[in-house]
Design a protein around this motif. Structure first.
Motif, PDB file in Angstrom:
ATOM      1  N   LEU A  44       0.853  -1.082   0.305  1.00  0.00           N
ATOM      2  CA  LEU A  44       0.006  -0.042   0.106  1.00  0.00           C
ATOM      3  C   LEU A  44       1.028   1.270   0.066  1.00  0.00           C
ATOM      4  N   GLY A  45       1.982   1.100   0.834  1.00  0.00           N
ATOM      5  CA  GLY A  45       2.727   2.243   0.752  1.00  0.00           C
ATOM      6  C   GLY A  45       3.556   2.825  -0.378  1.00  0.00           C
ATOM      7  N   PHE A  46       4.061   1.670  -1.242  1.00  0.00           N
ATOM      8  CA  PHE A  46       4.690   1.857  -2.610  1.00  0.00           C
ATOM      9  C   PHE A  46       3.423   2.290  -3.590  1.00  0.00           C
ATOM     10  N   TYR A  47       2.216   1.832  -3.436  1.00  0.00           N
ATOM     11  CA  TYR A  47       1.157   2.200  -4.447  1.00  0.00           C
ATOM     12  C   TYR A  47       0.970   3.672  -4.269  1.00  0.00           C
ATOM     13  N   LEU A  48       0.844   4.042  -2.981  1.00  0.00           N
ATOM     14  CA  LEU A  48       0.550   5.418  -2.828  1.00  0.00           C
ATOM     15  C   LEU A  48       1.610   6.438  -3.262  1.00  0.00           C
ATOM     16  N   TRP A  49       2.896   5.639  -3.111  1.00  0.00           N
ATOM     17  CA  TRP A  49       4.101   6.643  -3.408  1.00  0.00           C
ATOM     18  C   TRP A  49       4.033   6.767  -4.967  1.00  0.00           C
ATOM     19  N   THR A  50       3.491   5.788  -5.732  1.00  0.00           N
ATOM     20  CA  THR A  50       3.897   5.891  -7.163  1.00  0.00           C
ATOM     21  C   THR A  50       2.758   6.712  -7.720  1.00  0.00           C
ATOM     22  N   LEU A  51       1.633   6.496  -7.099  1.00  0.00           N
ATOM     23  CA  LEU A  51       0.240   7.467  -7.514  1.00  0.00           C
ATOM     24  C   LEU A  51       0.625   8.856  -7.017  1.00  0.00           C
ATOM     25  N   ALA A  52       1.333   9.088  -6.196  1.00  0.00           N
ATOM     26  CA  ALA A  52       1.715  10.651  -5.849  1.00  0.00           C
ATOM     27  C   ALA A  52       2.592  11.071  -6.966  1.00  0.00           C
ATOM     28  N   LEU A  53       3.607  10.238  -7.468  1.00  0.00           N
ATOM     29  CA  LEU A  53       4.643  10.692  -8.580  1.00  0.00           C
ATOM     30  C   LEU A  53       3.939  10.907  -9.866  1.00  0.00           C
ATOM     31  N   THR A  54       2.725  10.281  -9.931  1.00  0.00           N
ATOM     32  CA  THR A  54       2.063  10.579 -11.286  1.00  0.00           C
ATOM     33  C   THR A  54       1.207  11.831 -10.982  1.00  0.00           C
ATOM     34  N   ARG A  55       1.150  12.554  -9.952  1.00  0.00           N
ATOM     35  CA  ARG A  55       0.464  13.781  -9.697  1.00  0.00           C
ATOM     36  C   ARG A  55       1.168  14.983  -9.146  1.00  0.00           C
ATOM     37  N   LEU A  56       2.481  14.674  -8.774  1.00  0.00           N
ATOM     38  CA  LEU A  56       3.297  15.738  -8.117  1.00  0.00           C
ATOM     39  C   LEU A  56       4.561  15.366  -8.634  1.00  0.00           C
TER      40      LEU A  56
END
Length: 86
Positions: free
Chosen positions: A19-31
Motif C-alpha cells: 500500500l505504501g509503494f502504491y500510494l508513493w507511485t500514485l503521488a509521483l503521477t500527480r506531483l
C-alpha cells in the motif's frame, strides 16, 4: 512460526509495503519527485499518531513542535510559486 507471526508479517507486507509503494507511485503521477520526497518526512509523525491511537502512547510538547516544523516545511516546498518573467 506461530499464527500471530504470520498475521503480523502479512500486515506489514500489505499495509507498510504494498500500500505504501502504491500510494508513493500514485503521488509521483500527480506531483514532482521533489514534492513527493518531502512527504517522506511525514512518516514518523504518522507513526507517532498511530502509536497514540492504537497503543495509548503519550504525546509531549516536542512532538507538537516537530509536527509544526514538519507542516511548515511541507507547505514551504509545495507552495505555488509565481512565474518570473524575463
Amino acid at each position: 512460526m506461530g499464527k500471530n507471526t504470520i498475521i503480523l508479517i502479512g500486515f506489514l507486507g500489505i499495509f507498510s509495503g504494498a500500500l505504501g509503494f502504491y500510494l508513493w507511485t500514485l503521488a509521483l503521477t500527480r506531483l514532482s519527485p521533489t514534492q513527493v520526497a518531502v512527504y517522506a518526512n511525514v512518516n514518523p509523525a504518522v507513526a507517532i499518531i498511530l502509536g497514540v491511537l492504537l497503543l495509548g502512547e503519550s504525546l509531549s510538547w516536542a512532538f507538537f513542535l516537530g509536527l509544526g516544523t514538519l507542516v511548515v516545511g511541507v507547505l514551504f516546498v509545495n507552495w505555488p510559486q509565481k512565474a518570473h518573467s524575463v
